[in-house]
Design a protein around this motif. Sequence first.
Motif, short mmCIF file in Angstrom:
data_model
loop_
_atom_site.label_atom_id
_atom_site.label_comp_id
_atom_site.label_asym_id
_atom_site.label_seq_id
_atom_site.Cartn_x
_atom_site.Cartn_y
_atom_site.Cartn_z
N SER A 38 0.82 -1.21 0.00
CA SER A 38 0.00 0.00 0.00
C SER A 38 0.86 1.27 0.00
O SER A 38 0.45 2.31 -0.51
N THR A 39 2.08 1.15 0.53
CA THR A 39 2.92 2.35 0.68
C THR A 39 3.23 3.08 -0.64
O THR A 39 3.07 4.29 -0.71
N LYS A 199 4.77 1.40 11.30
CA LYS A 199 6.12 1.28 10.73
C LYS A 199 7.17 2.00 11.59
O LYS A 199 8.37 1.95 11.29
N1 LIG Z 1 6.77 -7.66 0.12
C1 LIG Z 1 6.07 -6.47 0.46
C2 LIG Z 1 7.07 -5.40 0.76
O1 LIG Z 1 7.80 -5.08 -0.44
C3 LIG Z 1 6.35 -4.20 1.31
O2 LIG Z 1 7.26 -3.14 1.48
C4 LIG Z 1 5.78 -4.53 2.67
C5 LIG Z 1 4.94 -3.42 3.27
O3 LIG Z 1 3.66 -3.35 2.72
P1 LIG Z 1 2.71 -2.12 2.92
O4 LIG Z 1 3.30 -1.01 2.10
O5 LIG Z 1 1.38 -2.56 2.38
O6 LIG Z 1 2.69 -1.80 4.36
O7 LIG Z 1 5.09 -5.75 2.68
C6 LIG Z 1 5.03 -6.62 1.60
O8 LIG Z 1 5.09 -7.81 2.29
#
Ligand SMILES: N[C@@H]1[C@@H](O)[C@H](O)[C@@H](COP(=O)(O)O)O[C@@H]1O
Length: 239
Positions: A38-39, A199
């Motif tokens: 999602s980031t 995070k």
């Molecule tokens: N493999 C992906 C990563 O590349 C990503 O950075 C992370 C965070 O995800 P989100 O951005 O949804 O918090 O989780 C996933 O598992």
Amino acid sequence: MNIIKVKNDAEVGIEAAKIIINKVNTQHNITLGLATGSTPLSTYKNLIKNYQDKKVSFSDVKTFNLDEYKGLDGNHDQSYRYFMDHNFFNHIDIKKENTKVPSGIDTLHPEKYDELIAQNGGIDLQLLGIGINGHIGFNEPGASFDSLTSVVDLTPLTIEANARFFASKNDVPTQAVSMGLKTIMQAKSILLLAIGENKAEAVSHLVNGQISQEWPCTILQNHPNVTIIIDEAAASKLK
Ligand SMILES: N[C@@H]1[C@@H](O)[C@H](O)[C@@H](COP(=O)(O)O)O[C@@H]1O
């Protein structure tokens, strides 16, 4: 490590897009490493908007994605190939053949992905998100700092965190194909994004923590060219 602190998700997307556009516009035939989750969504949204406004073209850009779920093919709506096509590639002028995502089906020789990256001259700018346990790509705590692209096991925490995208937790693949930590460290520059309070702990390890395999993100402290863009919530545990 260059730290850019902004207010929220929307501003992370604006700042990250600025950096990427500047690189794409100044470096011919650039190779980008891309991330899912999602980031980076607000970043892709801004890149698409800038493409529509004719501020940038991706016609000679090549991309390599970080990872893919093992067992999902590109037509599965939770595969990372599908994510990239639908959230980014289908909306810009990139040539589809120049976009690479590790195969989640043909997983016998994952190291070939590293060879492909090398044949293309390496990654100029690698975009990264971060997991709540400090994973980058799908390199979970304990992953070797020397790892290249390989099939990896996902931790229960990651499966839980990613279950929100699937019908149920049982549908989340338990393995993935991921660029290794060494693969990521070979990128010439790195742009890591983090949004949200969940995070904050990982970000504090990333910036101030001891370098250790327990927090895979800490390896980035050894990279000479890392920029992180974080919102206030993700920055809330920084000293
Ligand atoms: N493999 C992906 C990563 O590349 C990503 O950075 C992370 C965070 O995800 P989100 O951005 O949804 O918090 O989780 C996933 O598992």
